[in-house]
Each structure stands twice: as C-alpha cells, then as structure tokens.
Write a protein that holds these residues in place. Structure first.
Motif, PDB file in Angstrom:
ATOM      1  N   TYR A  23       2.735   1.935 -23.696  1.00 36.79           N
ATOM      2  CA  TYR A  23       3.262   2.144 -22.343  1.00 36.79           C
ATOM      3  C   TYR A  23       2.347   3.094 -21.573  1.00 36.79           C
ATOM      4  CZ  TYR A  23       7.401  -0.603 -23.030  1.00 36.79           C
ATOM      5  OH  TYR A  23       8.235  -1.673 -23.218  1.00 36.79           O
ATOM      6  N   THR A  24       2.026   2.707 -20.330  1.00 34.01           N
ATOM      7  CA  THR A  24       1.105   3.495 -19.514  1.00 34.01           C
ATOM      8  C   THR A  24       1.747   3.986 -18.223  1.00 34.01           C
ATOM      9  OG1 THR A  24       0.312   1.425 -18.538  1.00 34.01           O
ATOM     10  CG2 THR A  24      -0.967   2.351 -20.375  1.00 34.01           C
ATOM     11  N   LEU A  25       2.887   3.427 -17.857  1.00 34.40           N
ATOM     12  CA  LEU A  25       3.519   3.807 -16.587  1.00 34.40           C
ATOM     13  C   LEU A  25       5.014   4.025 -16.781  1.00 34.40           C
ATOM     14  CD1 LEU A  25       3.276   4.099 -13.443  1.00 34.40           C
ATOM     15  CD2 LEU A  25       3.902   1.692 -13.293  1.00 34.40           C
ATOM     16  N   ALA A  26       5.480   5.159 -16.291  1.00 39.89           N
ATOM     17  CA  ALA A  26       6.917   5.447 -16.281  1.00 39.89           C
ATOM     18  C   ALA A  26       7.334   5.714 -14.848  1.00 39.89           C
ATOM     19  CB  ALA A  26       7.226   6.658 -17.157  1.00 39.89           C
TER      20      ALA A  26
ATOM     21  N   LEU B  69      -1.090   0.299  -8.806  1.00 47.19           N
ATOM     22  CA  LEU B  69      -1.248   1.365  -9.799  1.00 47.19           C
ATOM     23  C   LEU B  69      -1.961   0.839 -11.040  1.00 47.19           C
ATOM     24  CD1 LEU B  69       2.315   2.943  -9.483  1.00 47.19           C
ATOM     25  CD2 LEU B  69       0.157   4.140  -9.008  1.00 47.19           C
ATOM     26  N   ALA B  70      -1.651  -0.393 -11.403  1.00 46.41           N
ATOM     27  CA  ALA B  70      -2.240  -0.969 -12.612  1.00 46.41           C
ATOM     28  C   ALA B  70      -3.644  -1.521 -12.373  1.00 46.41           C
ATOM     29  CB  ALA B  70      -1.334  -2.083 -13.148  1.00 46.41           C
ATOM     30  N   ARG B  71      -3.944  -1.895 -11.142  1.00 46.70           N
ATOM     31  CA  ARG B  71      -5.248  -2.505 -10.810  1.00 46.70           C
ATOM     32  C   ARG B  71      -5.868  -1.783  -9.617  1.00 46.70           C
ATOM     33  NH1 ARG B  71      -4.948  -3.858 -14.997  1.00 46.70           N
ATOM     34  NH2 ARG B  71      -4.696  -5.891 -15.982  1.00 46.70           N
ATOM     35  N   PRO B  72      -6.259  -0.505  -9.819  1.00 47.84           N
ATOM     36  CA  PRO B  72      -6.762   0.277  -8.665  1.00 47.84           C
ATOM     37  C   PRO B  72      -8.047  -0.285  -8.072  1.00 47.84           C
ATOM     38  CG  PRO B  72      -7.046   1.467 -10.750  1.00 47.84           C
ATOM     39  CD  PRO B  72      -6.207   0.273 -11.059  1.00 47.84           C
ATOM     40  N   GLU B  73      -8.742  -1.141  -8.815  1.00 40.92           N
ATOM     41  CA  GLU B  73      -9.994  -1.693  -8.291  1.00 40.92           C
ATOM     42  C   GLU B  73      -9.751  -2.853  -7.332  1.00 40.92           C
ATOM     43  OE1 GLU B  73      -8.732  -2.213 -11.195  1.00 40.92           O
ATOM     44  OE2 GLU B  73      -8.951  -4.326 -11.760  1.00 40.92           O
ATOM     45  N   ARG B  74      -8.523  -3.344  -7.261  1.00 41.18           N
ATOM     46  CA  ARG B  74      -8.227  -4.490  -6.411  1.00 41.18           C
ATOM     47  C   ARG B  74      -7.588  -4.052  -5.089  1.00 41.18           C
ATOM     48  NH1 ARG B  74      -8.202  -9.594  -8.991  1.00 41.18           N
ATOM     49  NH2 ARG B  74      -7.985 -10.293  -6.842  1.00 41.18           N
ATOM     50  N   THR B  75      -7.837  -4.834  -4.054  1.00 40.64           N
ATOM     51  CA  THR B  75      -7.082  -4.664  -2.809  1.00 40.64           C
ATOM     52  C   THR B  75      -5.723  -5.329  -2.995  1.00 40.64           C
ATOM     53  OG1 THR B  75      -9.078  -4.708  -1.463  1.00 40.64           O
ATOM     54  CG2 THR B  75      -6.999  -5.197  -0.347  1.00 40.64           C
ATOM     55  N   PRO B  93       7.844   6.597   2.135  1.00 38.63           N
ATOM     56  CA  PRO B  93       7.316   7.789   1.454  1.00 38.63           C
ATOM     57  C   PRO B  93       6.845   7.491   0.037  1.00 38.63           C
ATOM     58  CG  PRO B  93       9.707   7.914   1.660  1.00 38.63           C
ATOM     59  CD  PRO B  93       9.254   6.748   2.497  1.00 38.63           C
ATOM     60  N   LEU B  94       7.477   6.520  -0.614  1.00 40.87           N
ATOM     61  CA  LEU B  94       7.061   6.164  -1.976  1.00 40.87           C
ATOM     62  C   LEU B  94       5.607   5.706  -1.992  1.00 40.87           C
ATOM     63  CD1 LEU B  94       7.830   5.474  -4.968  1.00 40.87           C
ATOM     64  CD2 LEU B  94       8.510   3.226  -4.131  1.00 40.87           C
ATOM     65  N   VAL B  95       5.273   4.792  -1.101  1.00 40.42           N
ATOM     66  CA  VAL B  95       3.902   4.283  -1.047  1.00 40.42           C
ATOM     67  C   VAL B  95       2.944   5.355  -0.544  1.00 40.42           C
ATOM     68  CG1 VAL B  95       2.393   2.624   0.128  1.00 40.42           C
ATOM     69  CG2 VAL B  95       4.599   1.865  -0.808  1.00 40.42           C
ATOM     70  N   ALA B  96       3.402   6.113   0.470  1.00 38.29           N
ATOM     71  CA  ALA B  96       2.523   7.124   1.054  1.00 38.29           C
ATOM     72  C   ALA B  96       2.134   8.179   0.018  1.00 38.29           C
ATOM     73  CB  ALA B  96       3.206   7.790   2.252  1.00 38.29           C
ATOM     74  N   ALA B  97       3.047   8.493  -0.902  1.00 38.91           N
ATOM     75  CA  ALA B  97       2.790   9.554  -1.884  1.00 38.91           C
ATOM     76  C   ALA B  97       2.133   9.022  -3.151  1.00 38.91           C
ATOM     77  CB  ALA B  97       4.110  10.239  -2.244  1.00 38.91           C
ATOM     78  N   SER B  98       1.906   7.720  -3.215  1.00 34.30           N
ATOM     79  CA  SER B  98       1.488   7.126  -4.490  1.00 34.30           C
ATOM     80  C   SER B  98       0.024   7.361  -4.824  1.00 34.30           C
ATOM     81  CB  SER B  98       1.747   5.612  -4.460  1.00 34.30           C
ATOM     82  OG  SER B  98       0.881   4.977  -3.525  1.00 34.30           O
ATOM     83  N   GLY B  99      -0.778   7.706  -3.821  1.00 36.81           N
ATOM     84  CA  GLY B  99      -2.199   7.892  -4.073  1.00 36.81           C
ATOM     85  C   GLY B  99      -2.967   6.578  -4.175  1.00 36.81           C
ATOM     86  N   THR B 100      -2.287   5.464  -3.945  1.00 35.63           N
ATOM     87  CA  THR B 100      -2.978   4.173  -3.972  1.00 35.63           C
ATOM     88  C   THR B 100      -3.431   3.821  -2.559  1.00 35.63           C
ATOM     89  OG1 THR B 100      -0.998   2.855  -3.514  1.00 35.63           O
ATOM     90  CG2 THR B 100      -1.461   3.379  -5.820  1.00 35.63           C
TER      91      THR B 100
END
Lengths: 174, 151
Positions: A23-26, B69-75, B93-100
C-alpha cells in the motif's frame, strides 16, 4: 462510550502491515477510534516503513473512496480510513463506481455504536453496520487488536478473492 | 466590497470546450463526470485515456486526484459540470492542497442538462451567478467556466 484504547502499537502494526502488502496511499476522514492511526499518518516521524505510505486527508468519505479508487485504477494499492457514520456518503460511490467498474478498495472502518452504548448519533448505523455490508456483499472482518497484521491479511485476501471493496472493522480504539 | 461581477466575454459550448481541451492536452488522462459530459467526451474522441463516470456524481475530481497522485508524470484532467461540482464543492480545497497539477475543468451551463435542464440552485437565481460570486474569491479555480479558451 468509547471502548478502551489499546494503544498506538496496534495502529503502527496495522499501518506497517499495509506497507508490507504494497500500500502506497492512505486517505480518509478521522475518527476518534482510529486516532492513533491518523496521528501516525499525519506525523510518521522517523518511522522509515511509514515513509512510503502517503496520506491525503479528505473532507468527506465519498471523496476519500474516490481518491483511493483513482490510485487503484492507476495500479497502486490504496486504503481509506473512516468512521462507520460515513457509510451513507460512501455508499453511492461504492455502488455506482467501485462495484460496476470492479475497482476494489480497502476500507478500514471504525465501528461506533457497535454495542448500543455510544453517542446517540451512532446508534442506528452502529446497529446495522454488518447487515449493510452484507447487503452489498462487501467482505468484512473485525480487527483483532492482538494480531493486526493477521487481520489486515485476512481483509486483503477477502477483497482480492471477491474483487469487491474489503472492510476491516475497528471496534476498539487504536 | 466584493469585486464587481463581470459577465463572461463569450459563451463556450460543452463540445467546444471538450474539443479544445483535447487539442491542448492530447496525452492527458481525463476523468469525466456523468451524463452529457461523458457522452460529449466519448463523441469527440473515444480514447483509452478517457475514464467515463456513468454514476458517482461529484467524484470526477477525487478519482482524477487519485490518478494524479499515482501518476505525477502524466497530465490529468477532471472534466466536471457546474451541477456535479456543486454536489461536492469540498473537492476545491482538496485538490488545491494536494500538491498535484491536476487540471479541473468545469463547464458551467447553469443547469442539470442531462436530467432535463433544471437549475442546480433555486430559480430564478442561476448557478452562474453563484459561480461568479464563488470564484470572485482568491482560489485555485478562478473562472472555471473559462479555464479552457480558444486560441
């Protein structure tokens, strides 16, 4: 009333077990019964094994299931931690997303109101939790605080076998 | 005093937004909300990178966030409508704070078009009015209706 807290050791063992299973994401919405786990996710400190488990707080349980589902679609293993009161919010996502696209997500769900002796807002959902999970054929197992790794393995095995969201129920605070 | 509410300079249709989005981001992973939005994306270009949500209204942004989050290299693009975003405003706010770098495109037609055109908020005030009020505040999602403009 809250049941006895068995301590953060159980929470740490539980999270370590998730990491061991890849698991990598929680993600999730906090519950006082899961306080030890959320504390560790928020501040893993120097626990190197927890460093690989990214935590994303979610405003609501359905969004948490959505985030975890997106990660699972991308090939990751993701887990949602939440209180059973969030079952209603997340049920729509499970029935109209996870169970039609066959995207199983592991759910760690606290069981407030399991003995009918909790705050009143937990009475109704607490009494029906297992029946609701059974109704939608979501495999579930209750956490054994003495063997969190074994309980996690059981929940994941059930989920992988059924290919439906698996639920690990936490009855005593961790 | 809040900033004066400016009317959009021009209107974009859903199909125009989708076509332009595909031109600008041909390799993007796209998670589209249910109803006409997913149908329009399918009709414009049915591609493996599309994920059509047939249900789970309000979940396109969370699912897209999980992908990002799982594929940061993709748009990664969440293609939303005003009705589905209003159903789950907490994604902002969830998306804004996600760092993605998730791109959240919201097409605002002021109605639940797929179910007959009812307004998401009570008439006679259209949701567009609300949007301009909401997006007048500093946020990561200013002017969602115009987040994709023709060149």
């Amino acid at each position: 009333m809250h049941t006895t807290t068995v301590g953060s050791t159980t929470a740490r063992d539980l999270l370590h077990s998730l990491v061991d299973h890849g698991y990598t994401l929680a993600t999730g919405v906090p519950c006082s019964l899961l306080n030890g786990a959320f504390r560790l996710l928020e501040e893993p400190g120097d626990d190197a094994r927890l460093a690989g488990l990214r935590y994303v707080p979610a405003p609501r349980e359905d969004s948490a299931v959505g985030i975890a589902s997106g990660a699972v679609v991308a090939g990751e293993r993701a887990v949602v931690l939440m209180q059973n009161s969030g079952l209603g919010y997340r049920l729509n996502v499970i029935t109209s997303f996870n169970l039609i696209y066959d995207v199983p997500v592991l759910l760690i769900v606290s069981w407030r109101g399991h003995d009918g002796n909790d705050a009143v807002e937990h009475d109704v959902i607490g009494a029906e939790l297992l029946r609701l999970l059974d109704l939608f054929r979501l495999p579930h197992t209750v956490l054994d605080p003495a063997d969190p790794a074994g309980s996690v393995s059981t929940a994941i095995d059930q989920m992988d076998k059924e290919q439906r969201c698996g639920v690990l129920i936490v009855r005593e605070g961790i | 005093m809040p900033a004066p509410l400016l009317a959009p300079a021009f209107e974009l249709s859903l199909s125009e937004v989708v076509r332009e989005m595909l031109v600008r981001h041909p390799d993007a992973l796209i998670v589209s909300t249910c109803g006409f939005t997913s149908r329009e994306l399918f009709n414009a270009a049915d591609r493996p990178e599309n994920f059509y949500l047939v249900g789970s209204m309000g979940m396109s942004a969370p699912v897209a966030l999980g992908l990002a989050l799982a594929r940061p290299e993709r748009t990664v693009i969440a293609l939303d409508g005003d009705g589905s975003l209003l159903m789950n405003l907490s994604v902002l706010p969830l998306v804004a704070a996600s760092g993605t770098r998730l791109l959240h495109v919201v097409v605002d037609n002021g109605m639940h078009e797929s179910t007959g055109g009812s307004p998401p908020c009570s008439a006679p005030t259209s949701s567009r009015w609300h949007w301009r009020r909401v997006t007048a505040a500093p946020s990561a999602s200013r002017r969602p209706p115009n987040s994709v403009r023709p060149n």
